[in-house]
Design a protein around this motif. Structure first.
Motif, PDB file in Angstrom:
ATOM      1  N   ASP A 183      12.250 -49.391  72.866  1.00  0.00           N
ATOM      2  CA  ASP A 183      12.356 -48.427  71.780  1.00  0.00           C
ATOM      3  C   ASP A 183      13.268 -47.293  72.213  1.00  0.00           C
ATOM      4  O   ASP A 183      14.017 -47.436  73.183  1.00  0.00           O
ATOM      5  CB  ASP A 183      10.972 -47.926  71.338  1.00  0.00           C
ATOM      6  N   GLU A 184      13.212 -46.149  71.527  1.00  0.00           N
ATOM      7  CA  GLU A 184      14.105 -45.043  71.856  1.00  0.00           C
ATOM      8  C   GLU A 184      13.814 -44.430  73.219  1.00  0.00           C
ATOM      9  O   GLU A 184      14.602 -43.620  73.729  1.00  0.00           O
ATOM     10  CB  GLU A 184      14.028 -43.950  70.790  1.00  0.00           C
ATOM     11  N   ASN A 185      12.691 -44.806  73.853  1.00  0.00           N
ATOM     12  CA  ASN A 185      12.338 -44.314  75.188  1.00  0.00           C
ATOM     13  C   ASN A 185      12.563 -45.337  76.291  1.00  0.00           C
ATOM     14  O   ASN A 185      12.244 -45.079  77.450  1.00  0.00           O
ATOM     15  CB  ASN A 185      10.869 -43.869  75.215  1.00  0.00           C
ATOM     16  N   GLY A 186      13.099 -46.502  75.948  1.00  0.00           N
ATOM     17  CA  GLY A 186      13.314 -47.543  76.939  1.00  0.00           C
ATOM     18  C   GLY A 186      12.291 -48.666  76.819  1.00  0.00           C
ATOM     19  O   GLY A 186      11.797 -48.955  75.721  1.00  0.00           O
ATOM     20  N   PRO A 187      11.933 -49.328  77.925  1.00  0.00           N
ATOM     21  CA  PRO A 187      10.987 -50.447  77.870  1.00  0.00           C
ATOM     22  C   PRO A 187       9.625 -50.011  77.333  1.00  0.00           C
ATOM     23  O   PRO A 187       9.056 -49.029  77.793  1.00  0.00           O
ATOM     24  CB  PRO A 187      10.869 -50.884  79.342  1.00  0.00           C
ATOM     25  N   LEU A 188       9.108 -50.757  76.345  1.00  0.00           N
ATOM     26  CA  LEU A 188       7.780 -50.492  75.784  1.00  0.00           C
ATOM     27  C   LEU A 188       6.859 -51.601  76.285  1.00  0.00           C
ATOM     28  O   LEU A 188       6.579 -52.572  75.585  1.00  0.00           O
ATOM     29  CB  LEU A 188       7.849 -50.466  74.254  1.00  0.00           C
ATOM     30  N   LYS A 189       6.373 -51.446  77.523  1.00  0.00           N
ATOM     31  CA  LYS A 189       5.684 -52.539  78.181  1.00  0.00           C
ATOM     32  C   LYS A 189       4.348 -52.891  77.539  1.00  0.00           C
ATOM     33  O   LYS A 189       3.864 -54.008  77.702  1.00  0.00           O
ATOM     34  CB  LYS A 189       5.493 -52.205  79.664  1.00  0.00           C
ATOM     35  N   SER A 190       3.758 -51.960  76.823  1.00  0.00           N
ATOM     36  CA  SER A 190       2.495 -52.263  76.143  1.00  0.00           C
ATOM     37  C   SER A 190       2.679 -53.321  75.055  1.00  0.00           C
ATOM     38  O   SER A 190       1.712 -53.984  74.656  1.00  0.00           O
ATOM     39  CB  SER A 190       1.904 -50.987  75.524  1.00  0.00           C
ATOM     40  N   ASP A 191       3.914 -53.500  74.575  1.00  0.00           N
ATOM     41  CA  ASP A 191       4.183 -54.487  73.516  1.00  0.00           C
ATOM     42  C   ASP A 191       4.818 -55.765  74.055  1.00  0.00           C
ATOM     43  O   ASP A 191       5.166 -56.651  73.283  1.00  0.00           O
ATOM     44  CB  ASP A 191       5.101 -53.875  72.455  1.00  0.00           C
ATOM     45  N   TYR A 192       5.003 -55.863  75.379  1.00  0.00           N
ATOM     46  CA  TYR A 192       5.517 -57.100  75.953  1.00  0.00           C
ATOM     47  C   TYR A 192       4.517 -58.232  75.664  1.00  0.00           C
ATOM     48  O   TYR A 192       3.300 -58.040  75.682  1.00  0.00           O
ATOM     49  CB  TYR A 192       5.666 -56.983  77.471  1.00  0.00           C
ATOM     50  N   ARG A 193       5.043 -59.427  75.413  1.00  0.00           N
ATOM     51  CA  ARG A 193       4.192 -60.582  75.189  1.00  0.00           C
ATOM     52  C   ARG A 193       4.743 -61.795  75.930  1.00  0.00           C
ATOM     53  O   ARG A 193       5.953 -61.983  76.030  1.00  0.00           O
ATOM     54  CB  ARG A 193       4.090 -60.916  73.686  1.00  0.00           C
ATOM     55  N   LEU A 194       3.819 -62.623  76.436  1.00  0.00           N
ATOM     56  CA  LEU A 194       4.176 -63.853  77.123  1.00  0.00           C
ATOM     57  C   LEU A 194       3.534 -65.005  76.363  1.00  0.00           C
ATOM     58  O   LEU A 194       2.317 -64.979  76.103  1.00  0.00           O
ATOM     59  CB  LEU A 194       3.679 -63.817  78.567  1.00  0.00           C
ATOM     60  N   TYR A 195       4.311 -66.004  75.982  1.00  0.00           N
ATOM     61  CA  TYR A 195       3.826 -67.127  75.184  1.00  0.00           C
ATOM     62  C   TYR A 195       3.846 -68.406  76.023  1.00  0.00           C
ATOM     63  O   TYR A 195       4.888 -68.775  76.584  1.00  0.00           O
ATOM     64  CB  TYR A 195       4.717 -67.331  73.952  1.00  0.00           C
ATOM     65  N   ASN A 196       2.714 -69.087  76.111  1.00  0.00           N
ATOM     66  CA  ASN A 196       2.651 -70.395  76.748  1.00  0.00           C
ATOM     67  C   ASN A 196       3.128 -71.440  75.746  1.00  0.00           C
ATOM     68  O   ASN A 196       2.580 -71.564  74.644  1.00  0.00           O
ATOM     69  CB  ASN A 196       1.232 -70.715  77.208  1.00  0.00           C
ATOM     70  N   ALA A 210      15.484 -45.940  82.832  1.00  0.00           N
ATOM     71  CA  ALA A 210      14.428 -45.750  81.839  1.00  0.00           C
ATOM     72  C   ALA A 210      14.358 -44.311  81.315  1.00  0.00           C
ATOM     73  O   ALA A 210      13.535 -44.015  80.467  1.00  0.00           O
ATOM     74  CB  ALA A 210      13.073 -46.131  82.427  1.00  0.00           C
ATOM     75  N   SER A 211      15.210 -43.426  81.818  1.00  0.00           N
ATOM     76  CA  SER A 211      15.136 -42.032  81.394  1.00  0.00           C
ATOM     77  C   SER A 211      15.536 -41.915  79.924  1.00  0.00           C
ATOM     78  O   SER A 211      16.359 -42.662  79.406  1.00  0.00           O
ATOM     79  CB  SER A 211      16.049 -41.152  82.255  1.00  0.00           C
ATOM     80  N   LYS A 212      14.971 -40.958  79.243  1.00  0.00           N
ATOM     81  CA  LYS A 212      15.164 -40.801  77.802  1.00  0.00           C
ATOM     82  C   LYS A 212      16.612 -40.515  77.454  1.00  0.00           C
ATOM     83  O   LYS A 212      17.167 -41.065  76.497  1.00  0.00           O
ATOM     84  CB  LYS A 212      14.262 -39.663  77.302  1.00  0.00           C
ATOM     85  N   GLU A 213      17.252 -39.671  78.235  1.00  0.00           N
ATOM     86  CA  GLU A 213      18.645 -39.303  77.953  1.00  0.00           C
ATOM     87  C   GLU A 213      19.551 -40.515  78.071  1.00  0.00           C
ATOM     88  O   GLU A 213      20.431 -40.740  77.227  1.00  0.00           O
ATOM     89  CB  GLU A 213      19.086 -38.204  78.924  1.00  0.00           C
TER      90      GLU A 213
END
Length: 620
Positions: free
Chosen positions: A428-441, A382-385
């Protein structure tokens, strides 16, 4: 040569705290802060590493000393432990060996509480002490993380075993029993109301309890708590509950300060084309620290081959020879193990063993190393580099005009059609963007119809985007083959989405990591990427994260639908064992904080079952 890990941003030269904290675990452990020269600045412990380390990087409210420390941080390393007590002990060892400049107040252990059993031959005392000294002999238990827990537990022990707590001078000058005898807190050994033999038996029982070998008292307190609750004596029940919690703190096993011996504990973890090797250094039975390495490797190498190559470089590479311990503990068989062990023995002028099958304390060290290897690898990925380098490779591989700044990946999960869910993970350019993860039933779809489920989730997600309600991705991945990808293409055509590249990720014929097939939805071309390609490693990371998130969501939904508790989904944990676990720990929250060794103190919980419970509660 192995390379030490760090978490600095290559572009700015400053510590990238945001990305480091995103993947940091919430488990207990020790953190070490380094400056840009590789010198340790500060060593600290935490019951929750993520919360504690995050507190250093808040924008306001920092003390001047802390601000000065944070300004110098170039990298942070963490070591996960089984409990907060283990973290405290490891912190002590590291402070004494490294002497960090910002640990002025913790250069010794005078602030930590101990329980001391005096060296009196017939009538030893059991007392609370701050700081450990070598004077007077006797036996020391600790250190412990909470002085309040120690004092309360000593009160309980004195009530149960009636052991004296007075000083030696007070004890020698008594001619009649003191008040402690009158209130049944002491057996008055000062006037020999009890024989030395019977008194030493009480001491033996008390020390067995302190060593975690006698959980009978806790079971008695649990029975008393339940009886009080049934009689509506809630204050008494709460008091018993608090005593149980205190006693559990006192009898925690301290696996970082256990049996003697010297060992290097070597663990390996690999994912998305990256290998992480962690070495835990144990000397005299004490864990002195850890080091992380990320060696280069080829896809064809097994873990045994990787460890063989690493150990040879680790001990014999470079100009400086490392100290060779008596034991090198490894999780798998090492290629050329006998030859390598002989070379280590010759270099050390004594026998050195490379061991995989170990028990007891050494097994706990190995498990601790494996946990740290997995966490360190996750942080590195997950590191930026790392993400930026892979993004550039992905852009070039797919011949995109711009580097993608938002990528989405979809996966479907169900169990024989039950409780089907779809996951959407975002990078995104920083790796996993967990705030935008979504789960659909998924609803209204025939059980097991993955194509129908994929159509529904993509329609729901991108219909909102077309209506201007959702963010627009630069690239979309579908975890599946041509069938799932054709469904995705149809949905995009129906919605009029034609400018977003759509790529399918299929496992390939062998279904091995590194052998994935990529499918371009626009042209239908199927192609493979070299296993060592950074672009493929990024795609694997996104695909695996999508799969993990879908599985986690499916299990949570299934258990909720079945009205199961957290423990009900764990194999081997029936109603009786669930009841014993809840009685012992007081609830799921405290059970989550417990180490494997603490769980084994519960009646009916074996070591292997405790490991399964721990893994299930921490989603490992």
């Amino acid at each position: 040569m192995p390379t030490r890990s760090d978490s600095t941003s290559e572009s700015s030269g400053e510590f990238d705290s945001k990305n480091f904290l995103k993947q940091l675990t919430e488990r207990p452990g020790v953190y070490r802060m380094y400056d840009d020269g590789g010198s340790v600045l500060y060593v600290g412990k935490a019951g929750n590493l993520k919360k504690r380390v995050s507190s250093y990087f808040r924008k306001t409210g920092l003390a001047p000393k802390t601000e000065a420390l944070v300004a110098k941080i170039a990298s942070i390393e963490v070591t996960i432990t089984g409990s907060e007590t283990e973290a405290l002990l490891l912190e002590q060892n590291l402070i004494k060996s490294l002497r960090p400049p910002y640990n002025i107040l913790l250069r010794d252990d005078k602030s930590y509480p101990y329980i001391y059993v005096s060296s009196h031959s017939d009538y030893p005392s059991l007392t609370f002490r701050r700081g450990r000294t070598k004077k007077g002999g006797g036996t020391w238990y600790g250190p412990f993380p909470s002085s309040g827990a120690v004092k309360e537990s000593l009160n309980v022990l004195q009530k149960v075993f009636r052991i004296r707590s007075c000083s030696e001078s007070y004890f020698k000058n008594r001619t009649r029993p003191c008040l402690q005898y009158q209130i049944n807190r002491c057996t008055a050994p000062c006037v020999e109301y009890i024989s030395p033999e019977d008194y030493l038996q009480d001491i033996r029982h008390a020390t067995m309890f302190l060593e975690g070998k006698n959980p009978v008292i806790i079971r008695d307190l649990m029975d008393a708590m339940e009886a009080a609750a049934k009689n509506l004596e809630f204050e008494k029940a709460a008091s018993c509950r608090d005593q149980i919690n205190h006693l559990r703190h006192v009898q925690e096993q301290q696996s970082v300060d256990g049996e003697g011996g010297d060992a290097d504990v070597v663990a390996i973890a690999q994912d998305a084309g990256v290998v992480c090797i962690v070495v835990i250094i144990v000397r005299g039975g004490r864990v002195l620290g850890t080091k992380d390495y990320f060696p280069r490797y080829s896809l064809e190498q097994s873990e045994g081959e990787l460890l063989s190559a690493f150990l040879g470089q680790y001990y014999f590479g470079g100009n400086t020879r490392r100290e060779i311990p008596r034991d090198v503990l490894v999780p798998v068989d090492v290629d050329g193990q006998e030859l390598l062990a002989q070379a280590l023995s010759d270099a050390a002028s004594r026998e050195t063993r490379i061991r995989k099958n170990v028990r007891g304390e050494r097994r706990r060290w190995l498990e601790l190393a494996m946990t740290n290897a997995r966490q360190t690898l996750l942080t590195h990925l997950a590191s930026k580099e790392t993400v930026y380098r892979r993004l550039l490779a992905l852009r070039d591989m797919l011949e995109l005009t711009e580097t993608p700044s938002r990528m989405e990946c979809f996966d479907i999960s169900h169990s024989h059609g039950e409780n089907t869910v779809a996951s959407c993970v975002v990078f995104d350019e920083n790796g996993p963007l967990k705030s935008d993860y979504r789960l659909y039933n998924i609803e209204g779809v025939t059980a097991g119809d993955d194509y129908g489920a994929m159509r529904q989730v993509l329609t729901r997600r991108y219909r909102r985007m077309v209506a201007g309600e959702g963010k627009r991705p630069d690239l979309v991945f579908i975890d599946g083959g041509k069938g799932q990808l054709s469904i995705a293409r149809e949905v995009f055509d129906e919605l009029g989405v034609s400018d977003i590249p759509l790529i399918g990720v299929a496992k390939g014929v062998t279904r091995r990591a590194g052998m994935e097939q990529l499918i371009d939805a626009l042209t239908g071309d199927v192609f493979r990427v070299p296993a060592d390609s950074p672009a493929l490693h990024l795609i694997q990371h996104i695909r695996d994260e999508s799969h993990r998130f879908a599985i986690t969501g499916h299990r949570a939904g299934r258990d909720k639908k079945r009205r199961q508790s957290t423990l009900e989904g764990i194999e081997g944990v029936g109603p009786k064992r669930r009841r014993e676990l809840i009685r012992y720990f007081g609830g799921i929250q405290d059970l989550r904080k417990a180490s494997v060794d603490e769980m084994t103190k519960v009646q009916g919980i074996s070591k292997s079952l405790a490991e399964n419970i721990y893994a299930a509660l921490h989603d490992e």
